[in-house]
Design an enzyme around this catalytic site. Structure first.
Site, PDB file in Angstrom:
ATOM      1  N   SER A  55       0.836  -1.208   0.000  1.00  0.00           N
ATOM      2  CA  SER A  55       0.000   0.000   0.000  1.00  0.00           C
ATOM      3  C   SER A  55       0.875   1.263   0.000  1.00  0.00           C
ATOM      4  CB  SER A  55      -0.907  -0.019   1.226  1.00  0.00           C
ATOM      5  OG  SER A  55      -0.120  -0.042   2.391  1.00  0.00           O
ATOM      6  N   CYS A  73      -3.846  -4.579  -7.753  1.00  0.00           N
ATOM      7  CA  CYS A  73      -3.387  -3.185  -7.858  1.00  0.00           C
ATOM      8  C   CYS A  73      -3.657  -2.628  -9.246  1.00  0.00           C
ATOM      9  CB  CYS A  73      -1.908  -3.098  -7.552  1.00  0.00           C
ATOM     10  SG  CYS A  73      -0.928  -3.937  -8.782  1.00  0.00           S
TER      11      CYS A  73
END
Ligand code: NAD
Length: 498
Positions: free
Chosen positions: A226, A281
């Site tokens: 992240s 992602c």
């Protein structure tokens, strides 16, 4: 309760810290395994093992390295199903998706098999009289990789095959949420003949990560995860003198122009938004509908979304599995429940889903939010779940301005039949990976993967030529073999070429 292990020095090593993390089967919600969370001493043992192995591996011939990698590729091929089953059991994604992940990881092993070609240096002869210059690339030493939960096999394989092909030794710290795939990857590497200590797996959390970032014998760190942690890894890594590449989060936009084939665009949007429950992602999380496409496109996406089959990942009938944890599932659901109050239209609401026989699993249905204000949390945050936002833009210019205002710049796509518009988009959009009628433009192994802005901290993308550059350092050798006639005596002047 099954206790998982580390993999250090070519064998499994039981955790010694007394700390463990839970590993769930997301389809049932049951905890059947626990993973040791390493202490700094255990990280030090893994780094020491990698450092000792570098003595030999760092100078191993290219022939020796590639023979191991070719064998490794064969073993991965033979164990695809087993690897995919491990991924499904701990991550939850459907088996076919897990197989796809393994295949994309294997692409990098295939690339690593060509390392003699990739590491070829440069030679300039006779740059001055009887002087030659050679540029070579050499390994860094011990390098580390820290990886996320969403691709427990592929993302580690973005890193270690190239790193070890270049002559480095590696310490992998996989996600503590689904750690088993990394152990099988390491075991197969040993079986392929990779010497003990060249690839180590240390399980753990922030304690292990921080120790890797501080350890004086770790030369470089690759991270995928992240954005806040990526930023932290880069700053702390640099503080401790490491070379760092840190890939972060994303909010990928798909721009649909009025001339696009809307059935095709709807198919692609649904596949890219809800595949792997949106835990990619490179998932499409925002569709930007340009001009008057919005109503028709939303209707087509909604129809397809409502028909998706959601169930356990090991059921061949399931198209989408559960989310990684109960907490994450509930957080994702909260974006859907909060969206209406923030001005969005909830066209498909997946929050009420239950899967018969799997009531305790971490399932969430798919959601579609239309006319999402850019101020809404669902638009501003990376949700990382099966929630697709649609925003409307009057023109191409308005659409691309919206995309370029995003803090992230991982992947993006344009759907159109207009080559001129597609070409403009490629040049104008601020993102590292661009698709033209391709919603998830993940580069093949022999190109490199990486985003812009808050999606990547560091100078190098992963794998491809950038991977080779990241895992090696350059050296330039200037050589003269003097002729007796050259002895011109002492000369304190600045050396010049002649
Ligand atoms: P995460 O950032 O929570 O964890 C990634 C790794 O960092 C794990 O190994 C974890 O143990 C470690 N970590 C977590 N918190 C830490 C802390 N405070 N200090 C040090 N280390 C810490 O990410 P995740 O939830 O596992 O994965 C999902 C995220 O990864 C999403 O944001 C997704 O977009 C991103 N991702 C990005 C890419 C890419 O290529 N850009 C690819 C896959 C996933």
């Amino acid at each position: 309760m099954k206790n998982l292990a580390h993999w250090i020095g070519g064998k499994p090593v039981e955790g010694a810290s007394g700390r463990f993390g839970p590993v769930y089967d997301p389809a049932t919600g049951a905890q059947e395994k626990q993973v040791p969370l390493a202490s700094t001493d255990e990280v030090d043992a893994a780094v020491a093992s990698a450092k000792a192995a570098f003595e030999d591996w760092g100078t191993a011939s290219l022939a020796r390295r590639t023979s191991v990698l070719f064998k490794y590729r064969e073993l991965l091929d033979a164990h695809r199903d087993e690897l995919a089953a491990l991924i499904t059991a701990e991550h939850g994604k459907v088996h076919s998706d897990a197989l796809g992940e393994v295949a994309r990881g294997m692409e990098i092993v295939e690339l690593a098999c060509s390392v003699p070609q990739l590491l070829k240096g440069e030679l300039s002869t006779q740059v001055s009289t009887r002087v030659d210059v050679a540029a070579i690339r050499q390994p860094l030493g011990v390098v580390a990789g820290i990886t996320p939960f969403n691709f427990p096999a592929m993302v580690p394989m973005w890193m270690f095959p190239l790193a070890v092909a270049c002559g480095n030794t590696f310490v992998l710290k996989p996600s503590e949420k689904d750690p088993s795939a990394s152990l099988l990857l390491a075991e197969l590497a040993s079986e392929a003949g990779l010497p003990d200590g060249v690839l180590n797996v240390v399980q753990g959390d922030k304690v292990a990560v921080d120790r890797l970032l501080e350890h004086p014998d770790v030369t470089a760190v690759s991270f995928v995860g992240s954005t806040p942690i990526a930023q932290y890894i880069q700053l702390k890594g640099i503080e401790h003198g490491k070379r760092v590449q840190a890939l972060g989060g994303a909010k990928n936009h798909m721009l649909v122009l009025p001339d696009a084939d809307l059935d095709f665009a709807a198919d692609q949007a649904v596949s890219a938004a809800y595949g792997s429950a949106g835990e990619r992602c490179m998932a499409v999380s925002v569709v930007v509908a340009v001009g008057d496409t919005g109503d028709e496109l939303v209707a087509k996406i909604a129809e397809r979304a409502r028909g998706l089959r959601i169930g356990p990942g090991d059921d061949p009938g399931s198209e989408m599995g559960p989310l990684i944890t109960r907490e994450h599932r509930d957080k994702v659901a909260s974006y859907v429940t909060g969206a209406a109050a923030q001005g969005a239209e909830v066209v498909v609401d997946g929050t009420g889903l239950t899967v018969p026989g799997h009531e305790d699993g971490f399932f969430l249905g798919v959601s579609l939010l239309d006319k999402v204000p850019v101020t809404a949390d669902a638009y501003r945050d990376e949700i990382f779940g099966p929630v697709l936002c649609v925003v409307r833009a009057a023109t191409y210019d308005e659409g691309i301005a919206l995309i370029n205002a995003s803090r992230w710049g991982n992947g993006t796509a344009i759907f159109t039949r207009d080559g001129g518009a597609a070409r403009r988009f490629q040049l104008e959009v601020q993102a590292g990976m661009v698709g033209v009628n391709v919603p998830i433009p993940v580069p093949v192994g022999y190109h490199s993967f990486g985003g812009w802005k808050d999606s990547l901290f560091g100078d190098h993308h992963v794998y491809g030529n950038d991977g080779i550059a990241f895992y090696t350092q350059g050296k330039v050798v200037t050589t003269r073999w003097p002729d007796p006639a050259d002895s011109g005596g002492v000369n304190l002047g600045f050396p010049s070429n002649s």
